[in-house]
Design an enzyme around this catalytic site. Structure first.
Site, mmCIF file in Angstrom:
data_model
loop_
_atom_site.group_PDB
_atom_site.id
_atom_site.type_symbol
_atom_site.label_atom_id
_atom_site.label_comp_id
_atom_site.label_asym_id
_atom_site.label_seq_id
_atom_site.Cartn_x
_atom_site.Cartn_y
_atom_site.Cartn_z
ATOM 1 N N HIS A 66 0.810 -1.194 0.076
ATOM 2 C CA HIS A 66 0.100 -0.042 0.051
ATOM 3 C C HIS A 66 0.759 1.407 0.100
ATOM 4 O O HIS A 66 0.758 2.300 -0.856
ATOM 5 C CB HIS A 66 -0.834 -0.040 1.187
ATOM 6 N N GLU A 67 1.745 1.541 0.971
ATOM 7 C CA GLU A 67 2.792 2.677 0.932
ATOM 8 C C GLU A 67 3.627 2.802 -0.059
ATOM 9 O O GLU A 67 4.080 3.687 -0.413
ATOM 10 C CB GLU A 67 3.326 2.488 2.457
ATOM 11 N N HIS A 97 2.013 4.707 -2.719
ATOM 12 C CA HIS A 97 1.965 6.115 -2.501
ATOM 13 C C HIS A 97 3.504 6.737 -3.080
ATOM 14 O O HIS A 97 3.491 7.542 -3.627
ATOM 15 C CB HIS A 97 1.920 6.624 -0.991
ATOM 16 N N GLU A 137 -4.473 7.976 -3.044
ATOM 17 C CA GLU A 137 -4.994 6.771 -2.428
ATOM 18 C C GLU A 137 -5.337 5.728 -3.671
ATOM 19 O O GLU A 137 -5.258 4.568 -3.500
ATOM 20 C CB GLU A 137 -6.493 7.031 -1.571
#
Length: 490
Positions: free
Chosen positions: A254-255, A258, A284
């Site tokens: 997930h990160e 980003h 996001e």
């Protein structure tokens, strides 16, 4: 061109200082000594004072009045600098400094209260933060809607009314999927004890597979995983749990979404307003599509199953298909960041409604814990067992991020649109994912979304990436219906 060049030189210096301030926040969450909180609050207050002075410098208005954009990117730079300046001059300098100082202190109070399951210890400082955020929102709104003014900092152009309509449209389908899954047979969970050093090694491997450039980034641990920085210094954090390796692995993916967004922006725009992700919703969309549509896909799970067995031995799951079901199973739980793709959005809708009520004054901080518990029980069907699993679980309100939460679900909506377009563009994607190679997808996302940074508006960014199709919740809901209808056919 002299005015444009002078403005961009000044802006790059301001952006560089903002990156330094961001590094102070990263340090606080990762390696700062526990006793340094009060001093860090003063440091952050001082940095915000300098940054606010630069962002409201009268020369910026003069340069904007005289500057002529040399090209499309230059026009976008002027648009974003003007937007930033007009917002900044509405907020008094002493308020901006006080907020920066208070939120650094509040974050430490929240962390202690969360560890001790003591909302009463956090409530007074949260009340202070909310008071200042209402002041800031009123200054920004100029007589308009205060919550919309705060939301605009994270998703330019969005309004709470529009988002409420979208969420209301989604809620019925999400609740129906949730009930069908939870009323059916329970899918097997992973079991065992998973070495935390091995989790970090596998996380690093996954980060590299998804395109994260470790020469311009690093992974550290934090209580609440996050991504920080941009350009040539885009850092991520994750967390480990001996009995739940998915928390670590999928937080990392997930990160990485980003950070890869920031690393993928055209390098000519580093340390400029265009050299950042255009909004938190679009940001996001990258983290969620990396984590969910790619990382939790059947094809990639088949690959990850083998790597899990290599790293940890037996994991209590018999084969690749069972592992895919385990990764994606719907389950009772309290924590937003650990929620499955269906229930995650219900977590966001809960927070969105509560924070709007807080900002408007319809809900007081002293009543927040009870309101949270009542809403959670109504939405999820069971009570919150302790504050760390409820009102204290997220860091956002402690640092003043009112208006941030709805961008998570908006990011899911954008990710659904992008995934639909990606599958059209890369029809053999699953063949690559099954080999542990998401490169065709991440390359497409870099070209379609990431490299453009803030060149266009959030809505324009997604629309152009999707071949002219405007964002809507329909692709996300169709994806969820297909995926979870297959997993829970009852």
């Amino acid at each position: 061109m002299a005015a444009f060049d002078d403005l961009m030189t000044f802006t790059r210096e301001t952006e560089a200082l903002a990156q330094v301030a961001g590094r102070l926040s990263w340090d606080q969450e990762t390696v700062m000594p526990r006793g340094a909180g009060a001093q860090r609050a003063e440091e952050m207050g001082a940095m915000e004072s300098v940054l606010h002075a630069r962002r409201t410098d009268p020369r910026v208005a003069d340069w904007l009045a005289q500057a002529q954009a040399p090209d499309e990117a230059g026009a976008a730079q002027l648009r974003l600098i003007r937007r930033s300046y007009e917002r900044a001059v509405r907020v008094p300098a002493d308020l901006a400094t006080a907020l920066a100082r208070l939120t650094r202190r509040s974050q430490g109070v929240w962390a202690e209260a969360r560890a001790n399951n003591d909302f009463a210890a956090f409530a007074p400082v949260l009340t202070e933060v909310l008071t200042l955020k209402r002041e800031e929102g009123a200054a920004l709104a100029g007589g308009g809607d205060v919550y919309d003014a705060l939301l605009d900092a994270f998703e330019p152009g969005a309004t709470a009314t529009e988002l409420q309509a979208m969420f209301d449209e989604m809620r019925e389908g999400l609740v129906r999927l949730r009930l069908r899954a939870l009323e059916g047979p329970e899918l097997r969970a992973i079991s065992g004890t998973f070495d935390e050093a091995a989790q970090m090694r596998l996380s690093r491997e996954l980060a590299e597979r998804f395109g994260y450039d470790f020469t311009r980034g690093r992974i550290d641990k934090a209580v609440h995983p996050f991504s920080s920085g941009s350009g040539d210094d885009a850092r991520i954090t994750t967390r480990t749990s001996a009995d739940d390796p998915f928390n670590c692995l999928y937080s990392t993916i997930h990160e990485v979404g980003h950070a890869c967004y920031e690393q993928g922006i055209d390098r000519d725009w580093h340390l400029t307003p265009v050299g950042h992700g255009v909004s938190m919703g679009v940001h996001e969309s990258q983290s969620r599509i990396y984590e969910n549509q790619l990382g939790r896909s059947r094809a990639f799970c088949h690959f990850l199953y083998g790597r899990m067995r290599d790293a940890f031995g037996e994991i209590g799951v018999q084969d690749e298909d069972a592992f895919y079901a385990t990764v994606n199973r719907l389950h009772r739980g309290y924590i937003r960041t650990e929620a499955d793709e269906v229930q995650y959005n219900l977590h966001i809708m809960l927070r969105f409604d509560l924070e709007r009520a807080l900002v408007s004054g319809d809900l007081q901080v002293r009543d927040l814990e009870a309101a949270w518990n009542d809403r959670f029980a109504a939405d999820f069907g069971y009570p919150v067992d302790r504050p760390a699993h409820g009102v204290l679980q997220d860091v956002h309100w402690s640092v003043g991020l009112f208006g941030y939460f709805p961008t998570y679900s908006l990011g899911n909506v954008y990710a659904g649109c992008l995934h639909e377009a990606l599958r059209r563009a890369v029809p053999d994607l699953d063949d690559h994912l099954a080999q542990g190679d998401p490169t065709p997808a991440t390359d497409w996302l870099r070209a379609a979304v990431q490299r453009h940074g803030g060149l266009n508006s959030p809505r324009e960014t997604i629309t152009q990436a999707c071949g002219g199709q405007a964002p809507s919740a329909a692709p996300l809901m169709a994806y969820l219906e297909e995926k979870f209808g297959d997993l829970y056919p009852g």
